[in-house]
Design an enzyme around this catalytic site. Structure first.
Site, mmCIF file in Angstrom:
data_model
loop_
_atom_site.group_PDB
_atom_site.id
_atom_site.type_symbol
_atom_site.label_atom_id
_atom_site.label_comp_id
_atom_site.label_asym_id
_atom_site.label_seq_id
_atom_site.Cartn_x
_atom_site.Cartn_y
_atom_site.Cartn_z
ATOM 1 N N ASP A 130 0.816 -1.228 0.000
ATOM 2 C CA ASP A 130 0.000 0.000 0.000
ATOM 3 C C ASP A 130 0.848 1.276 0.000
ATOM 4 O OD1 ASP A 130 0.093 1.455 2.487
ATOM 5 O OD2 ASP A 130 -1.324 0.183 3.451
ATOM 6 N N CYS A 184 -21.466 -12.426 1.301
ATOM 7 C CA CYS A 184 -22.057 -11.459 2.239
ATOM 8 C C CYS A 184 -23.566 -11.699 2.383
ATOM 9 C CB CYS A 184 -21.815 -10.020 1.766
ATOM 10 S SG CYS A 184 -20.144 -9.409 2.102
ATOM 11 N N CYS A 194 -21.539 0.955 11.646
ATOM 12 C CA CYS A 194 -20.576 2.047 11.443
ATOM 13 C C CYS A 194 -21.007 3.303 12.213
ATOM 14 C CB CYS A 194 -20.440 2.377 9.957
ATOM 15 S SG CYS A 194 -19.266 3.720 9.648
#
Length: 308
Positions: A130, A184, A194
């Site tokens: 990354d 999922c 969240c």
């Protein structure tokens, strides 16, 4: 053709070096990702991360990063800890408990590339952790290492999502893996949990609302609209991963360099509030937390203390 033999050799060495798994895909333009990335950038979901706008073509085409590249070798390295922080503490993302992963993985990738060159011959390549414009998770998914979950992290049935993703891009033809199916289903646990509602729709995260962005990437002060919404996170956030049902299969890592300083696990909120720069340097020696600097961590802690 020795592609099969070379592929098996590389995967066996990756396992020996401690990688969780290794998948390989053909180095080519990521056609499906191009419109998604463009739309995400146009909607300013990268916040102040201007660097995301740079090198658009390189992000999507590995042959522009490594001349003559033919294969993208994707690798996963587990970082799930055996112990977590004191319950009365401001929180740090699990990936930052031990030594900065850039150092740890870069060394392993260099060892793997050296092995390839020793065993196979003149192979040119580059290691990526990354630190360059590479869409890590997209390549890992293309290489069959997992699927992109609704929280936009890579998910694997066997071990969940607490691992780092890295690549070697090489000019060697290998056998290529195929993507796995998405598991999922109808689950929306990550979206519902969240704290800042950053997962604006399945598979789409507004980076400018993400707690990891607010506590690490954002160079200015955290906007007041997030007061009381950071769920005690002072560096990063694991909420969307912690609530994911697939992470019940997470197993503790076996990398000594990822083991935390004992003080990090025992510190209470009061300890964090009174932390000095000397203690910060000691606890986070060679840690990813140094990215936010002592002043940044203190600023995050002050913001959490002010919550309504």
């Amino acid at each position: 053709m020795k592609t099969k033999e070379h592929t098996q050799l590389i995967k066996a060495e990756a396992k020996r070096l401690g990688f969780l798994s290794c998948g390989i895909s053909k180095a080519e333009f990521l056609e499906e990702e191009a419109p998604r990335l463009e739309k995400w950038l146009n909607q300013n979901m990268h916040g102040e991360m201007q660097y995301m706008e740079n090198h658009f073509d390189k992000r999507l085409d590995p042959t522009k990063l490594v001349e003559g590249s033919r294969s993208v070798i994707s690798l996963l390295l587990n970082y799930f800890p055996s112990e977590e922080q004191n319950s009365d503490s401001y929180k740090i993302s699990k990936y930052a408990y031990g030594m900065d992963y850039h150092f740890v993985i870069k060394d392993k990738l260099k060892d793997l590339l050296h092995f390839i060159q020793e065993e196979i011959g003149e192979v040119h390549g580059r290691a990526f952790v990354d630190s360059a414009p590479v869409l890590d998770k997209a390549w890992a998914a293309k290489s069959g290492l997992g699927w992109i979950g609704k929280h936009s992290n890579l998910l694997t049935q066997q071990v969940g999502s607490f691992y780092f993703v890295a690549e070697l891009i090489v000019d060697l033809a290998l056998e290529y893996d195929t993507p796995v199916t998405n598991h999922c289903g109808t689950c929306t646990a990550c979206i519902d949990a969240c704290p800042t509602e950053a997962i604006v729709e399945p598979y789409k995260v507004d980076g400018s609302k993400c707690i990891s962005y607010l506590t690490i990437e954002l160079k200015n002060e955290i906007p007041n609209e997030f007061q009381g919404k950071l769920d005690e996170w002072m560096f990063g956030c694991d909420v969307c991963q912690d609530v994911c049902p697939w992470n019940r299969f997470s197993k503790s890592h076996s990398e000594p360099l990822f083991n935390p300083n004992p003080e990090l696990l025992s510190f209470t909120k009061k300890d964090w509030e009174e932390i000095t720069e000397d203690v910060f340097k000691k606890v986070f020696k060679k840690s990813a937390v140094k990215r936010t600097k002592f002043s940044g961590l203190k600023q995050n802690i002050e913001f959490l203390r002010k919550k309504k």
